[in-house]
Design a protein around this motif. Structure first.
Motif, PDB file in Angstrom:
ATOM      1  N   MET A  48      -2.287   1.635  -5.316  1.00 31.22           N
ATOM      2  CA  MET A  48      -0.984   1.185  -4.527  1.00 31.22           C
ATOM      3  C   MET A  48      -0.303  -0.645  -4.040  1.00 31.22           C
ATOM      4  N   PHE A  49      -1.734  -1.142  -4.553  1.00 30.81           N
ATOM      5  CA  PHE A  49      -1.590  -2.771  -4.363  1.00 30.81           C
ATOM      6  C   PHE A  49      -0.962  -3.049  -5.545  1.00 30.81           C
ATOM      7  N   MET A  51       0.619  -1.124  -7.659  1.00 32.04           N
ATOM      8  CA  MET A  51       2.154  -0.707  -7.479  1.00 32.04           C
ATOM      9  C   MET A  51       3.179  -1.676  -5.994  1.00 32.04           C
ATOM     10  N   ALA A  52       2.610  -1.780  -5.393  1.00 30.94           N
ATOM     11  CA  ALA A  52       3.160  -3.003  -4.124  1.00 30.94           C
ATOM     12  C   ALA A  52       3.098  -4.775  -5.100  1.00 30.94           C
ATOM     13  N   LEU A  53       1.590  -5.120  -5.336  1.00 28.85           N
ATOM     14  CA  LEU A  53       2.168  -6.563  -6.233  1.00 28.85           C
ATOM     15  C   LEU A  53       3.846  -6.274  -7.197  1.00 28.85           C
ATOM     16  N   SER A  55       6.098  -4.643  -7.330  1.00 25.68           N
ATOM     17  CA  SER A  55       7.706  -4.302  -7.166  1.00 25.68           C
ATOM     18  C   SER A  55       7.491  -5.811  -6.325  1.00 25.68           C
ATOM     19  N   ARG A  56       7.214  -6.590  -6.382  1.00 30.62           N
ATOM     20  CA  ARG A  56       7.213  -8.286  -5.199  1.00 30.62           C
ATOM     21  C   ARG A  56       7.576  -8.940  -7.108  1.00 30.62           C
TER      22      ARG A  56
END
Lengths: 130, 148
Positions: A48-49, A51-53, A55-56
């Protein structure tokens, strides 16, 4: 159309910070002893980290922090983060697959670490910038 | 690891409301390096038409964690958490999560399969406000690795 590549550095400190912020304290993301015991090469980033990067990258391409209407990925390969100051890097690229008449842009996203894909079927739908 | 396919379609009761705090959104945004002012500054978020700071796209996992636990720790389903890896994740947003939201999660097991000795479990969690306004639907597929 291909969007400009974005690179994100990932260190152990980033994983600790993400663990605290997200509440995911699985020890495979901070303990080499535990990670190797369960058969991993070492501490790995939270999926999920990653996936978060990614998303940035998507919101930066979209030009708006609230433009994402649909976002999905498959985690295919762990991102191993060595215990040094450099850590590792995730490179994110995307191609525009479709721009719809009702103002949506569909992206096919690629994320790699050390030249290997870490996600597959990574897709995002964003509202097309006005 | 074989999972019981009769769990497909099972629904779980809504979780206790999660109060989305401004500082939690700032903390999450900082942890992922998201510097857009709309994640940090209420005035910047209001300029985009939101009532308060806007959460980054993957923030809903913070909210859905309790709902996921409900399923993964359901003794009747019998998932061995030490063998779980994350397979897929998807978010379909009605609108972004914003500070001040009070959110509840209602989960359904959408798919259970066993393939090549591994178990695959797909859940859908509908995240809505306590007033019933839908915010985001979250799909998560986990893989329960078989014994080597």
């Amino acid at each position: 159309m291909e969007l400009p590549a974005k690179t994100f550095q990932v260190t152990r400190a980033d994983l600790v910070r993400y663990a605290g912020a997200s509440g995911d304290f699985n020890p495979i993301h901070w303990s080499d002893r535990f990670a190797t015991k369960v058969g991993l090469p070492g501490v790995i980033a939270h999926g999920m980290f990653t996936m978060a990067l990614v998303s940035r990258a998507i919101t930066e391409w979209a030009g708006a922090p609230d433009a994402v209407v649909d976002y999905g990925v498959r985690f295919t390969r762990p991102v191993v983060v060595p215990d040094d100051d450099q850590g590792t890097e995730i490179e994110v690229t995307a191609v525009v697959r479709e721009v719809t008449e009702d103002g949506l842009t569909r992206l096919d996203v690629t994320a790699t670490c050390l030249g290997e894909k870490v996600l597959s079927q990574a897709r995002a739908t964003i509202r097309t910038a006005r | 690891m074989s999972l019981d396919p009769s769990f497909v379609g099972r629904t779980y009761p809504p979780t206790a409301p999660y109060q989305v705090g401004r500082e939690k959104i700032r903390e999450f945004a900082t942890a992922i390096g998201a510097t857009d002012p709309a994640h940090h500054d209420p005035a910047a978020a209001r300029a985009l038409g939101h009532p308060d700071v806007v959460a980054p796209p993957t923030f809903p996992v913070v909210v859905t964690m309790a709902a996921s636990r409900q399923i993964v720790e359901d003794p009747a389903l019998g998932v061995d958490y030490s063998r779980v890896v994350h397979g897929d994740q998807r978010f379909a947003y009605t609108r972004p999560v914003v500070a001040g939201d009070e959110l509840v999660c209602a989960s359904t097991i959408e798919d259970v399969t066993t393939r090549g000795g591994h178990g695959f479990l797909t859940t859908r969690t509908d995240v809505s406000t306590v007033a019933g306004e839908p915010v985001v639907a979250v799909w998560s597929k986990i893989v329960v690795r078989g014994e080597a």
